[in-house]
Design a protein around this motif. Structure first.
Motif, mmCIF file in Angstrom:
data_model
loop_
_atom_site.group_PDB
_atom_site.id
_atom_site.type_symbol
_atom_site.label_atom_id
_atom_site.label_comp_id
_atom_site.label_asym_id
_atom_site.label_seq_id
_atom_site.Cartn_x
_atom_site.Cartn_y
_atom_site.Cartn_z
ATOM 1 N N ILE A 140 32.515 27.800 42.671
ATOM 2 C CA ILE A 140 32.036 26.804 41.832
ATOM 3 C C ILE A 140 30.697 26.230 41.791
ATOM 4 O O ILE A 140 30.222 25.624 41.058
ATOM 5 C CB ILE A 140 33.118 25.520 41.815
ATOM 6 C CG1 ILE A 140 32.916 24.903 43.343
ATOM 7 C CG2 ILE A 140 34.513 25.782 41.555
ATOM 8 C CD1 ILE A 140 33.832 23.584 43.718
ATOM 9 N N ASP A 141 30.051 26.828 42.944
ATOM 10 C CA ASP A 141 28.596 26.773 43.228
ATOM 11 C C ASP A 141 27.841 26.924 42.134
ATOM 12 O O ASP A 141 26.743 26.379 41.624
ATOM 13 C CB ASP A 141 28.127 27.362 44.223
ATOM 14 C CG ASP A 141 26.697 26.819 44.644
ATOM 15 O OD1 ASP A 141 26.443 25.642 45.093
ATOM 16 O OD2 ASP A 141 25.956 27.692 44.630
ATOM 17 N N SER A 142 28.148 28.072 41.363
ATOM 18 C CA SER A 142 27.324 28.653 40.146
ATOM 19 C C SER A 142 27.480 27.920 38.798
ATOM 20 O O SER A 142 27.236 28.225 37.605
ATOM 21 C CB SER A 142 27.419 30.119 39.922
ATOM 22 O OG SER A 142 28.780 30.466 39.689
ATOM 23 N N ASP A 143 28.462 26.813 38.920
ATOM 24 C CA ASP A 143 28.950 26.049 37.740
ATOM 25 C C ASP A 143 29.545 27.082 36.790
ATOM 26 O O ASP A 143 28.981 27.201 35.474
ATOM 27 C CB ASP A 143 27.555 25.374 37.159
ATOM 28 C CG ASP A 143 27.222 24.248 37.845
ATOM 29 O OD1 ASP A 143 28.103 23.765 38.651
ATOM 30 O OD2 ASP A 143 26.266 23.536 37.483
ATOM 31 N N PRO A 144 30.528 27.882 37.145
ATOM 32 C CA PRO A 144 31.042 28.797 36.243
ATOM 33 C C PRO A 144 31.593 28.271 35.038
ATOM 34 O O PRO A 144 32.120 27.092 34.946
ATOM 35 C CB PRO A 144 32.262 29.511 37.148
ATOM 36 C CG PRO A 144 32.595 28.309 37.862
ATOM 37 C CD PRO A 144 31.487 27.450 38.291
ATOM 38 N N ARG A 145 31.559 29.079 33.986
ATOM 39 C CA ARG A 145 32.182 28.381 32.665
ATOM 40 C C ARG A 145 33.866 29.017 32.596
ATOM 41 O O ARG A 145 34.474 28.175 31.978
ATOM 42 C CB ARG A 145 31.484 29.099 31.297
ATOM 43 C CG ARG A 145 29.993 28.769 31.476
ATOM 44 C CD ARG A 145 29.117 29.226 30.215
ATOM 45 N NE ARG A 145 29.714 28.343 29.113
ATOM 46 C CZ ARG A 145 29.601 28.915 27.913
ATOM 47 N NH1 ARG A 145 28.939 30.322 27.829
ATOM 48 N NH2 ARG A 145 30.230 28.394 26.720
ATOM 49 N N VAL A 146 33.765 30.066 33.301
ATOM 50 C CA VAL A 146 35.580 30.610 33.376
ATOM 51 C C VAL A 146 35.857 30.607 34.831
ATOM 52 O O VAL A 146 34.915 31.188 35.603
ATOM 53 C CB VAL A 146 35.714 32.103 32.758
ATOM 54 C CG1 VAL A 146 36.938 32.430 33.173
ATOM 55 C CG2 VAL A 146 35.379 31.712 31.289
ATOM 56 N N LEU A 147 36.914 29.889 35.475
ATOM 57 C CA LEU A 147 37.247 29.895 36.711
ATOM 58 C C LEU A 147 38.624 30.513 36.788
ATOM 59 O O LEU A 147 39.534 30.090 36.371
ATOM 60 C CB LEU A 147 36.992 28.626 37.405
ATOM 61 C CG LEU A 147 37.339 28.613 38.770
ATOM 62 C CD1 LEU A 147 36.360 29.284 39.527
ATOM 63 C CD2 LEU A 147 37.298 27.045 39.463
ATOM 64 N N ILE A 148 38.691 31.839 37.232
ATOM 65 C CA ILE A 148 40.022 32.408 37.508
ATOM 66 C C ILE A 148 40.585 32.401 39.138
ATOM 67 O O ILE A 148 39.923 32.256 40.168
ATOM 68 C CB ILE A 148 39.984 33.869 37.281
ATOM 69 C CG1 ILE A 148 39.234 34.151 35.938
ATOM 70 C CG2 ILE A 148 41.409 34.490 37.391
ATOM 71 C CD1 ILE A 148 38.913 35.382 35.592
ATOM 72 N N THR A 149 41.660 31.616 39.225
ATOM 73 C CA THR A 149 42.311 31.312 40.412
ATOM 74 C C THR A 149 43.704 31.794 40.609
ATOM 75 O O THR A 149 44.748 31.579 39.722
ATOM 76 C CB THR A 149 42.303 29.488 40.642
ATOM 77 O OG1 THR A 149 43.373 29.148 39.835
ATOM 78 C CG2 THR A 149 40.767 29.267 40.592
ATOM 79 N N ALA A 150 43.952 32.772 41.578
ATOM 80 C CA ALA A 150 45.120 33.304 41.756
ATOM 81 C C ALA A 150 45.596 32.644 43.118
ATOM 82 O O ALA A 150 45.238 32.880 43.996
ATOM 83 C CB ALA A 150 44.832 34.903 42.071
ATOM 84 N N TYR A 151 46.903 32.060 43.064
ATOM 85 C CA TYR A 151 47.428 31.402 43.985
ATOM 86 C C TYR A 151 46.506 30.594 44.850
ATOM 87 O O TYR A 151 46.655 30.795 46.111
ATOM 88 C CB TYR A 151 48.382 32.319 44.767
ATOM 89 C CG TYR A 151 49.190 33.073 43.978
ATOM 90 C CD1 TYR A 151 50.207 32.904 43.243
ATOM 91 C CD2 TYR A 151 48.890 34.503 43.788
ATOM 92 C CE1 TYR A 151 51.199 33.431 42.581
ATOM 93 C CE2 TYR A 151 49.512 35.188 42.984
ATOM 94 C CZ TYR A 151 50.773 34.884 42.191
ATOM 95 O OH TYR A 151 51.539 35.423 41.466
#
Lengths: 513, 359
Positions: free
Chosen positions: A417-428
């Protein structure tokens, strides 16, 4: 009947691994005919304790009594012989053999075995406890629920009267869980003692008679389920009061599409179709949940979007640009800000033996000019992330694999999240994390959402998915069986979609009874 | 109760580490001493003479350094590959191919000034060693072929090919039937500085360069990440195939450079014996250095002392070569064995109990 018989009585149990005290002076008493829940956070010492009951470990000190007699196990065989059966979280079955053959495995009584007689015996056990497995079905054809039932039959056939189930519901659909609980109740009525390890509180409240709570290797207390509140259980587990509400704000309006997946097909490692005809849209400022039985294509969808797995066909639009077929390096070079928290944190997301600084460099170095590695900026970043996410580490040059699970996840999430993502995919993202850490992660995901990022959240706990997500996409064997609004459906409906809407064995059983 | 339990150590204080390492050295000397004594020699004479044999005079010291040079350069090459968990067992072959290429230049190019000649030989050697390492690297990167077997087998091809050249096409006519390649001209032989050929400068430069490469460049970082976890490397967008190939070109190139140094400065010709097992010994020294370039320097010097001391006692005390080898083996066994005790804690609960009861 008076005072029921003590099936298990463990007293003053201590067990250390190196300098780590996994169990310290632990007490556990389980009566015949009761369902006893062993509750505690990860690393509280639950598994260590039951592994001593099943003869895998040996306690450093303390006594174990089974049905009143003191016992000393030198191997799992001794434990089985005395009537203790353990159902592990990861099934120990041979895929290519039938149910019957699996039950026979490891039984050294005689060279030949009357197959018909065995079928009869299995049927007898099945009828007695309400279990339902076809003795001649091959294991690889079985669903997860059936495999678990087979494991239970296996230990019952070996004469177990004390059953230990380690996280039995982790991989089951809501329907399968219901069925399992029915089986457990049947066994209880037959006078068996059942120990169930879990950290899902609602299940504990539903199935157990008494609860023993462990924290940091010590017994905090044993309580009667009908006399205890969920809140005080959590307090016992965590050691402090925790607010268990996940806050959810409505997604940003209007919903601007961010990531569009169109007719995606992916072939897995075994050359079988892993994803077929997947289409969905992820909007800015929303959390899109993904529910499904384990192995329904969750890993593949994440890795395909992140550019790690090649798609057979289909398109993925990021803000209007087709990114299909791009490697992660090309995606980074395109300046697309995408964060990916993979399922396997230390195996994929991080390098365990490296420190926090070098794990930050991992995502950063390709944008550095020249051939030399610049550590300075990443060291500053590491300090900032440690402070912001409250990561518990001696310093920023400490190998990440030596941190606790929650802190490892915070390092990974902090980097992504440090790069201020526009899409964040989180697996479990909360797998294996304790309650406090899990809620910290939910908060961080919500923070990303309110910042306008689109979050794809692969989850396994349906309660959490429904509380956290704005929409839930349900996967069933590599296909999307529906995208639903969690406020408008029930858990059971999602469960049905996970299994393809088929009326499965659980329902048939409902009609029988 | 179990009579023994082994658990992984969390952290080991520096002074405990020192104690364990020192204990290993002392025990190895005691054990080797017993063996020497059983064989009828006096250990109290043998050990000091090993030390004086390696360090006692200027010539002996030079001999020790001569042995350390190829070991250092080869170990650095092995280190780069091992950092990536690419098990390059092919150092021998890469050394020989490097020597072969350098010798080809030395024997076939005339009239170049010495610096140009040596530079050309070094480049040819590094390219040849690199190619010899590139072959298994390519197959590993593209098809996942097991590199251990592949690099090992390439050793034998290189050895047999050089043997063939030495006994056949390249045999010097003036050697009177003796299987020997012609000696190099003067302009293909390395100059000396302080009585030792300038290979020692090359070795020191290599230590510094490899240290900087591994620890301070992006490529070195990539190699380390690929070694730790391929999945993570893939996740971070690294091109794993190209990293494997580049690392192996460097690894083989350094081994090839060893071949050039040995051919030019020591043998002054091409000989199948010039690799002298350095390709294998370097695996041990690279491991003992825990894959640190700086540590390689010291470990290799220590190892060269052991080798030179062993050679010396053969001559001075008429101790058979096999006994010298045994002493080396015993010392290595203990030093390598101490690594286990550095990483694991061994408990003897029954023993501890008995000790308590007695006390």
């Amino acid at each position: 009947m008076g005072q029921p018989l003590k099936a298990i009585e463990m007293k003053g149990i201590s067990k250390a691994f190196g300098s780590v005290k996994a169990n310290e002076d632990v007490e556990l008493t389980v009566y015949n005919g009761e369902v006893h829940a062993l509750l505690g956070e990860n690393g509280a010492g639950k598994s260590t304790l039951v592994n001593m009951l099943s003869g895998i470990y040996h306690q450093d000190s303390g006594t174990v009594r089974v049905n009143g007699n003191e016992v000393r196990f030198s191997s799992p065989k001794d434990s089985i012989a005395i009537g203790i059966g353990m159902i592990h979280q990861h099934f120990k079955l041979v895929d290519v053999l039938t149910a019957k053959e699996n039950i026979l495995l490891g039984r050294s009584s005689g060279l030949f075995r009357n197959s018909k007689q065995l079928t009869k015996e299995i049927r007898a056990i099945s009828d007695r406890y309400g279990l339902d497995v076809d003795p001649d079905k091959k294991v690889y054809n079985m669903s997860v629920g059936e495999k678990q039932t087979l494991e239970i039959i296996k230990v019952l056939y070996r004469g177990a009267r004390i059953l230990i189930l380690d996280e039995p519901t982790a991989v089951l659909t809501p329907q399968e869980i219901k069925r399992l609980f029915r089986i457990i109740r049947n066994m209880k009525e037959q006078g068996c003692a059942v120990v169930i390890i879990t950290h899902k509180l609602n299940e504990v409240m539903e199935i157990s008679d008494r609860i023993t709570v462990l924290r940091r290797g010590r017994t905090i207390g044993t309580v009667d389920t009908d006399k205890v509140q969920v809140g005080s259980l959590i307090e016992m587990m965590v050691g402090k009061k925790v607010d268990l509400a996940i806050r959810k704000e409505p997604p940003a309006q209007p919903m601007r599409p961010l990531l569009e997946v169109d007719n995606l097909h992916v072939v897995g490692h075994d050359r079988k179709s892993a994803l077929a005809d997947i289409s969905f849209t992820l909007h800015e400022g929303e959390i899109l949940g993904v529910a499904g039985v384990a192995g329904s294509g969750q890993k593949e969808i994440c890795e395909t979007i992140a550019g790690l797995t090649k798609a057979e066909k289909g398109r993925i639009f990021f803000d209007g640009d087709n990114i299909i077929g791009k490697t992660p390096r090309e995606i980074i070079r395109l300046g697309i800000r995408m964060g990916f928290i993979p399922e396997d944190r230390l195996g994929m997301g991080l390098v365990g033996s490296m420190d926090i600084v070098h794990n930050l460099i991992l995502k950063d170095y390709q944008n550095q000019p020249g051939i030399f590695l610049k550590r300075g900026p990443c060291a500053e970043k590491a300090t900032a992330i440690v402070r912001r996410l409250d990561i518990n580490t001696p310093n920023i040059y400490y190998p990440v694999k030596k941190l606790s699970g929650g802190n490892i996840q915070k390092v990974l999430l902090g980097r992504e999240i440090d790069s201020d993502p526009r899409v964040l995919i989180t697996a479990y993202p909360v797998r294996g994390l304790d309650i406090g850490a899990s809620y910290k992660i939910y908060d961080l995901l919500n923070e990303q959402k309110s910042r306008g990022a689109g979050v794809l959240f692969i989850g396994e706990d349906l309660d959490v998915l429904m509380d956290l997500c704005d929409r839930i996409m349900v996967f069933c064997v590599g296909r999307v069986s529906g995208i639903v609004d969690p406020s408008k459906v029930t858990k059971e409906e999602i469960g049905l979609m996970m299994t393809g809407g088929k009326e499965d064995a659980a329902h048939e059983l409902d009609q029988h009874q | 109760m179990n009579w023994i339990s082994i658990s992984k150590r969390e952290d080991l204080p520096k002074n405990r580490e020192g104690v364990i390492r020192a204990a290993a050295v002392v025990l190895s000397i005691v054990c080797a001493g017993i063996v020497i004594w059983i064989l009828g020699y006096n250990p109290i004479q043998v050990f000091p003479s090993m030390v004086t044999g390696a360090l006692g005079s200027e010539i002996r010291l030079q001999q020790t350094i001569l042995k350390a040079i190829p070991l250092i350069v080869t170990s650095l090459g092995i280190l780069v590959a091992f950092k990536m968990k690419f098990w390059n067992i092919g150092g021998e072959g890469q050394i020989l191919m490097g020597a072969l290429a350098a010798s080809y230049i030395a024997l076939n190019v005339d009239g170049l000034p010495k610096p140009v000649m040596l530079l050309l030989m070094a480049i040819a050697a590094m390219v040849a060693g690199g190619i010899w390492a590139f072959i298994p690297a390519f197959f590993k990167a593209k098809m996942g072929v097991n590199e251990t077997i592949f690099t090992l087998m390439l050793n034998y091809i290189a050895i047999k090919y050089v043997t063939y050249l030495q006994y056949g096409p390249w045999k010097a006519p003036e050697s009177k039937g003796f299987p020997k390649v012609a000696n190099f001209e003067q302009n293909a032989i390395m100059p000396e500085l302080f009585g030792i050929h300038i290979g020692w400068i090359i070795a020191l430069v290599c230590v510094v360069v490899v240290y900087i490469f591994i620890n301070h460049t992006k490529k070195g970082f990539e190699i380390t990440v690929v070694g730790e976890s391929r999945e993570t490397a893939r996740y971070a967008g690294m091109n794993i195939s190209s990293i494997i190939i580049i690392a192996m070109l460097i690894s083989g190139g350094l081994c090839g450079l060893t071949g050039m140094i040995q051919a030019s400065a020591v043998e002054k010709t091409l000989s199948v014996n010039l690799s002298a097992g350095y390709g294998f010994t370097a695996i041990i020294t690279a491991w003992l250095s825990r894959l640190s370039a700086i540590a390689v320097l010291f470990v290799c010097i220590a190892f060269a002392i052991l080798l030179q001391g062993g050679t010396y006692i053969q001559i001075s005390m008429q101790i058979p070569a096999s006994v010298a080898d045994m002493i080396q083996g015993i010392i290595l066994f203990f030093v390598l064995g101490s690594e286990f005790f550095l990483q694991y804690r061994v408990n003897l609960p029954l023993w501890n109990q008995k000790v308590k009861e007695v006390a």
